[in-house]
Design an enzyme around this catalytic site. Structure first.
Site, PDB file in Angstrom:
ATOM      1  N   HIS A 148       0.845  -1.200   0.000  1.00 37.32           N
ATOM      2  CA  HIS A 148       0.000   0.000   0.000  1.00 37.32           C
ATOM      3  C   HIS A 148       0.872   1.239   0.000  1.00 37.32           C
ATOM      4  CE1 HIS A 148       0.946  -0.566   4.326  1.00 37.32           C
ATOM      5  NE2 HIS A 148       0.993   0.757   4.338  1.00 37.32           N
ATOM      6  N   HIS A 197      -5.784  -2.043   3.956  1.00 34.00           N
ATOM      7  CA  HIS A 197      -5.697  -0.819   3.130  1.00 34.00           C
ATOM      8  C   HIS A 197      -4.865  -1.036   1.874  1.00 34.00           C
ATOM      9  CE1 HIS A 197      -2.115  -0.800   5.495  1.00 34.00           C
ATOM     10  NE2 HIS A 197      -1.839   0.493   5.498  1.00 34.00           N
ATOM     11  N   HIS A 211       4.736   7.314   2.817  1.00 36.83           N
ATOM     12  CA  HIS A 211       5.520   6.095   2.629  1.00 36.83           C
ATOM     13  C   HIS A 211       4.819   5.145   1.664  1.00 36.83           C
ATOM     14  CE1 HIS A 211       2.675   4.688   5.827  1.00 36.83           C
ATOM     15  NE2 HIS A 211       2.759   3.539   5.200  1.00 36.83           N
ATOM     16  N   HIS A 243       0.571  -1.473  14.651  1.00 35.06           N
ATOM     17  CA  HIS A 243      -0.399  -0.401  14.454  1.00 35.06           C
ATOM     18  C   HIS A 243      -1.698  -0.749  15.186  1.00 35.06           C
ATOM     19  CE1 HIS A 243       1.897   1.521  11.295  1.00 35.06           C
ATOM     20  NE2 HIS A 243       1.853   0.476  10.519  1.00 35.06           N
ATOM     21  N   TYR A 252       9.056   1.326  10.011  1.00 41.43           N
ATOM     22  CA  TYR A 252       9.224   2.404   9.046  1.00 41.43           C
ATOM     23  C   TYR A 252      10.709   2.701   8.922  1.00 41.43           C
ATOM     24  CZ  TYR A 252       4.249   3.570   9.253  1.00 41.43           C
ATOM     25  OH  TYR A 252       2.885   3.539   9.175  1.00 41.43           O
ATOM     26  N   GLU A 262       8.015   1.095   4.332  1.00 36.81           N
ATOM     27  CA  GLU A 262       7.520   0.342   5.478  1.00 36.81           C
ATOM     28  C   GLU A 262       7.551  -1.141   5.125  1.00 36.81           C
ATOM     29  OE1 GLU A 262       3.304   0.824   6.245  1.00 36.81           O
ATOM     30  OE2 GLU A 262       3.438   0.008   8.265  1.00 36.81           O
TER      31      GLU A 262
HETATM   32 FE   LIG Z   1       1.647   1.895   5.994  1.00 39.55          FE
END
Ligand SMILES: [Fe+2]
Ligand code: FES
Lengths: 304, 134
Positions: A148, A197, A211, A243, A252, A262
């Site tokens: 993503h 996502h 990112h 997360h 990251y 990431e």
């Molecule tokens: Fe991300």
């Protein structure tokens, strides 16, 4: 009719030789083609020709490519994007190496998104007949695929609407100024598949990249990637941690040009009928970094 | 070797080819930085005196020619050519007390990391042999 997934990220790098060491040797992506100052990479578990294009000169994002399921979809998305008020342009086969025709949309946030239906199918090293579960001689992190991207927009609510209304994405999670109906959206995580996502947008300057992420199998692969970052002196921004938003595991870090990358694993299985999760601004730090619950300056200010 | 002075009165000595940021970090000093790879511009300071050179390509989007000419220094990439003085922008230098203590004692030397280069070519150090006759 649907958008299948993030197909490619096209980014700028200041120094191609260093970028090749990072994306080739450290990340272990397969170099597929080098031509006219551009290098094309793919992860080992991706069938299409490439998922990352690097271009020498500058930093940041050139564009994102999303692959659609059906060639007829493109016309429909074109119409919807125009109705939404976006600048839309047709692109022909070969404008992007190994990519068929499609459309190029300039988002209200100035980011460029391309939709295409065809990219040269090159297959993977393990193949499709009685395949082994991974290629034997992976290099470095050996990232299987791109996952993503997170971009910044002055009006994240509008970007959220664009991805939902034009491209048919669904919002899995949002950060809002309050839980009221008239709350402002300051971040949105949107999916067009079953991953939490395929794009995310947070408030910030238009046209910028926060990112882009590679998908790894699990937490222990994240830790192993961290070890390789130490060996190769890759600057780490945050992590390894988890997360709250997406529940994914993460590190990251920065590529040699300062673009944030990431490595991401896990996260829940998402479906379009999943109610959207809302995070309030006061809990944002927990949403982003669930364990440490702290947003460092760098994470919020470094964009390319 | 060139020195870096951070106004008003912090002075550190650099190693050959060391950037301003690397030198200050090595001596235990810290200030706001981002990518540490020349891509974000967060580490900019004012170059008050002296000259720096950039050994790597810097994007115009990060540091413009005008900025260079008017004394902006991108510290994660700037390698001083002579003694330089810099001024942080709206920020104070902080110092890690442990590193400050240790830096006084002995400079660390870290061998350059061994970078991976493509497909593995295994090289296994020879183990001490046991008694061959057994
Ligand atoms: Fe991300
Ligand atoms: S820290 Fe990003 S440019 Fe220096």
């Amino acid at each position: 009719m649907s958008v299948l997934r993030l197909g490619y990220v096209h980014a700028r790098v200041t120094d191609m030789a260093e970028a090749k060491r990072h994306y080739g040797d450290t990340m272990g992506l397969y170099p597929m083609l080098e031509e006219q100052g551009r290098v094309y990479y793919k992860g080992w578990d991706e069938y299409d020709h490439h998922s990352l294009v690097l271009e020498e000169g500058g930093v940041g994002l050139v564009k994102l490519g999303y692959k659609v399921a059906d060639p007829a979809d493109i016309e429909l998305y074109e119409k919807r994007a125009e109705q939404f008020g976006c600048l839309v342009e047709r692109m022909s086969t070969g404008e992007n190496r190994e990519v068929g025709d499609g459309i190029r949309i300039v988002l209200p946030s100035d980011h460029v998104v391309e939709l295409y239906h065809e990219m040269t199918l090159v297959g993977t090293e393990v193949g499709t007949h009685n395949p082994d579960v991974f290629p034997r001689h992976l290099v470095g992190v050996g990232a299987p695929r791109i996952d993503h991207a997170l971009i910044t927009a002055e009006d994240p609510g509008l970007a959220d609407r664009f991805f939902r209304e034009v491209l048919g994405f669904y919002a899995t999670e949002r950060v809002a100024t309050s839980l009221d109906d008239d709350a402002q959206i300051i971040g949105s995580w949107l999916s067009t598949s079953n991953t939490p996502h395929d794009i995310a947008v947070i408030g910030g300057p238009n046209g910028k990249l926060h990112h882009f992420a590679f998908q790894l199998a699990d937490w222990s692969d994240i830790k192993r990637a961290g070890g390789l970052f130490a060996m190769d002196d890759v600057p780490v921004d945050v992590g390894p941690t988890q997360h709250g938003i997406t529940r994914g595991e993460t590190i990251y870090y920065f590529d040699p040009s300062g673009n944030r990358n990431e490595v991401f694993s896990g996260g829940y299985l998402a479906f379009p009928d999943r109610p959207t999760v809302t995070w309030t601004v006061d809990e944002l730090a927990k949403g982003i970094f669930y364990i440490g619950r702290e947003l460092n300056d760098r994470f919020t200010s470094v964009l390319t | 070797m060139p020195t870096v002075r951070v106004q008003p009165d912090v002075v550190v000595e650099l190693r050959a080819e060391e950037t301003v940021l690397e030198g200050l970090y090595r001596h235990g000093y810290a200030y706001r930085t981002g990518c540490r790879r020349g891509g974000c511009g967060v580490c900019k300071v004012d170059l008050v005196s002296g000259t720096v050179r950039y050994t790597r390509v810097i994007s115009q989007a990060v540091l413009t020619d005008e900025e260079r000419a008017s004394g902006t220094c991108l510290t994660c990439r700037a390698v001083p050519l002579d003694d330089v003085t810099i001024a942080l922008r709206e920020e104070e230098l902080s110092r890690n007390p442990l590193l400050a203590f240790l830096c006084g004692a002995s400079p660390s030397t870290r061998p350059p990391s061994q970078r991976a280069t493509g497909r593995p070519t295994p090289s296994i150090p020879e183990l001490p042999r046991g008694d061959e006759q057994r």
